[in-house]
Design a protein around this motif. Structure first.
Motif, short mmCIF file in Angstrom:
data_model
loop_
_atom_site.label_atom_id
_atom_site.label_comp_id
_atom_site.label_asym_id
_atom_site.label_seq_id
_atom_site.Cartn_x
_atom_site.Cartn_y
_atom_site.Cartn_z
N ARG A 72 0.82 -1.22 0.00
CA ARG A 72 0.00 0.00 0.00
C ARG A 72 0.85 1.27 0.00
NH1 ARG A 72 -4.06 -1.30 4.83
NH2 ARG A 72 -2.29 -2.63 5.46
N LEU A 73 2.11 1.12 0.37
CA LEU A 73 3.10 2.19 0.18
C LEU A 73 4.17 1.65 -0.76
CD1 LEU A 73 3.69 3.84 3.69
CD2 LEU A 73 2.87 4.97 1.61
N ALA A 74 4.44 2.38 -1.81
CA ALA A 74 5.39 1.92 -2.83
C ALA A 74 6.65 2.77 -2.78
CB ALA A 74 4.75 2.01 -4.21
N PRO A 75 7.75 2.26 -3.35
CA PRO A 75 8.98 3.06 -3.42
C PRO A 75 8.72 4.43 -4.04
CG PRO A 75 9.45 0.80 -4.05
CD PRO A 75 7.96 0.89 -3.89
N GLN A 76 9.32 5.43 -3.42
CA GLN A 76 9.23 6.83 -3.81
C GLN A 76 7.94 7.51 -3.35
OE1 GLN A 76 12.10 8.05 -4.84
NE2 GLN A 76 12.79 5.90 -4.79
N ASP A 77 7.03 6.76 -2.68
CA ASP A 77 5.85 7.41 -2.11
C ASP A 77 6.28 8.35 -0.99
OD1 ASP A 77 4.06 6.23 -3.78
OD2 ASP A 77 3.27 4.79 -2.32
N LEU A 78 5.64 9.49 -0.93
CA LEU A 78 5.97 10.50 0.07
C LEU A 78 5.17 10.24 1.35
CD1 LEU A 78 7.52 13.21 0.58
CD2 LEU A 78 5.44 14.37 -0.23
N LEU A 79 5.85 10.18 2.49
CA LEU A 79 5.18 10.05 3.77
C LEU A 79 4.62 11.41 4.20
CD1 LEU A 79 7.65 7.71 5.71
CD2 LEU A 79 5.58 7.09 4.45
N PRO A 80 3.56 11.41 5.00
CA PRO A 80 2.98 12.69 5.42
C PRO A 80 4.00 13.54 6.17
CG PRO A 80 1.55 10.85 6.00
CD PRO A 80 2.85 10.25 5.56
N PRO A 81 3.90 14.85 6.05
CA PRO A 81 4.77 15.72 6.84
C PRO A 81 4.62 15.43 8.33
CG PRO A 81 3.61 16.99 5.18
CD PRO A 81 2.99 15.62 5.17
N VAL A 82 5.69 15.62 9.08
CA VAL A 82 5.69 15.29 10.50
C VAL A 82 4.55 16.01 11.23
CG1 VAL A 82 6.99 15.58 12.64
CG2 VAL A 82 8.14 14.75 10.59
N ARG A 83 4.40 17.30 11.01
CA ARG A 83 3.37 18.07 11.72
C ARG A 83 1.97 17.54 11.41
NH1 ARG A 83 3.16 23.37 13.66
NH2 ARG A 83 5.17 23.83 12.69
#
Length: 438
Positions: A23-34
């Motif tokens: 469900r998360l693939a290479p190069q997918d951006l994780l949500p910003p920390v805040r």
């Protein structure tokens, strides 16, 4: 995508589950920390700690303002590229197969007895021969000889024996492709130490050490890609710099030792307690003989031994037997001497042709090894592409870059170069440069 958790470990575990399930693939951006902290109702430091865990585990990487992204399998440049016979190979970094001995012949008439589990991991005859080769250069009785599956294997095992993901390693810039790949695959940070015509620059190494690097990997001669060898004076400067940092691991990759035209000058000072001098057989006996001889301090030898014991991943004693038979053969000694002379002549031949056309380094540049590093004063990739259209394969310099340099050079492998090829190649190189040189 639904990341969950209230602690850093739970959040990191949730992200890893999403990666494992696809469900998360290479190069997918994780949500910003805040943003993720607000969604989960936790402190921002908790999310930041979770992201650090993911980076340490090799599951993610930070890109500054570009955020944190899921990693994939690194796409690494490598030596020995295959061009399908379409191009003349001046790119692969291979030795001349005509200057390599017949390895199968070494077994004829030999009295090899198969080694079993629990036998010594190093052939005693090979160990004794290796000791005699290392002793004049190491200048200490306190070293041990190990055998690994090549120089890259030795470097990787030693780094992993002492370092963890995220640790910084000082390397030459430009740098050997396999070293770049090894560090990336193991999650180690590279710190670029520029190279000039005498080797690593002392002030840059000092800055890297003061910045907290935990290991230094250096090629004392026949540096790949530039062909530079560390001079006596530069070695003394580097020893002085390293002496102030006795906690650092120093690895000298003397890969071209047996066919080098340059003398070896040791950069490791006596103050360093963790060190290795690595000498592969690939350049004078053949790349397929996956074997390197490694002189180290006692602790490093023990750490290597733990990873190369005869119950798991030891280097084949049959392979070691073949290597010992070859290095003990006077005919192989003669072939090695021929190879040393041939490689020096072929690189000099290309330099002479380049010099006639006003291309290349100053007259004092005398590379050692299988390659010539050619500065172009223009972007190298279009030049390499244009040369390929004319039938020549070379390596553009950006592949070897660690820092901001190495983009306006090409690396030319000269190990099999003929006089006619040298003339034709330099004619084509001059023709494809933005400003034709004569």
């Amino acid at each position: 995508m639904q990341i969950s958790g209230t602690t850093a470990t739970e959040i990191a575990g949730s992200v890893r589950d999403l990666i494992a399930s696809g469900r998360l693939a290479p190069q997918d951006l994780l949500p910003p920390v805040r943003k993720l902290a607000e969604e989960l109702g936790v402190n921002r430091n908790t999310v930041a700690s979770a992201y650090r865990q993911l980076v340490a585990a090799g599951e993610a990487e930070t890109r500054g303002r570009g955020g944190t992204v899921v990693t994939g399998v690194p796409q690494l440049a490598s030596e020995g590229a295959w061009f399908g016979g379409r191009l003349i190979d001046l790119a692969s970094g291979n030795p001349d197969p005509e200057l390599l001995p017949d390895t199968l012949q070494a077994l004829h008439g030999s009295a090899y007895r198969p080694a079993l589990y629990g036998a010594p991991s190093v052939d005693p005859d090979l160990a004794a021969w290796a000791w005699s080769q290392f002793a004049p250069d190491v200048s200490t009785d306190g070293f041990r000889v190990s055998v690994t599956h090549g120089a890259v294997d030795a470097t990787e095992r030693l780094l992993n024996a002492y370092l963890t993901r995220g640790d910084a390693v000082a390397v030459e810039d430009p740098c050997f492709l396999a070293s770049i790949g090894t560090l990336r695959l193991n999650g180690l940070r590279t710190v670029a130490v520029p190279v000039d015509e005498a080797g690593m620059r002392p002030e840059a190494l000092r800055a890297a050490l003061e910045g907290g690097v935990r290991a230094v990997v250096c090629t004392p001669r026949a540096h790949n890609p530039t062909g530079v060898s560390v001079t006596r004076e530069r070695a003394a400067e580097l020893r002085s710099v390293l002496a102030a940092h006795p906690q650092v691991l120093v690895i000298e990759d003397d890969h071209f030792w047996a066919v080098s035209s340059a003398p070896y000058h040791r950069i490791t000072p006596p103050e360093i307690s963790r060190w290795a001098l690595v000498r592969s057989v690939s350049k004078f006996l053949g790349p397929d003989l996956r074997l390197a001889l490694v002189a180290t301090d006692e602790e490093s030898a023990q750490r290597l031994q733990a990873r190369l014991n005869t119950g798991t991943t030891w280097v084949s004693r049959l392979l070691q037997h073949v290597v010992y038979r070859l290095v003990s053969d006077p005919q192989v000694h003669g072939l090695t001497a021929r190879a040393r002379d041939a490689y020096a002549e072929r690189s000099a031949m290309l330099l002479a042709e380049l010099g006639e056309r006003g291309i290349g380094r100053p007259a004092g540049y005398r590379p050692d090894g299988l390659n010539v590093w050619v500065p172009l004063d223009t972007e190298a990739r279009p030049v390499a592409d244009a040369l390929a259209r004319r039938g020549w394969a070379v390596q553009p310099g950006h592949l070897f870059a660690v820092g901001s340099g190495a983009g306006q050079e090409i690396r030319v492998t000269t190990s099999t170069l003929t006089a006619q090829q040298a003339r034709e190649f330099t004619d084509d190189l001059a023709a494809v440069l933005p400003v034709h040189l004569t």
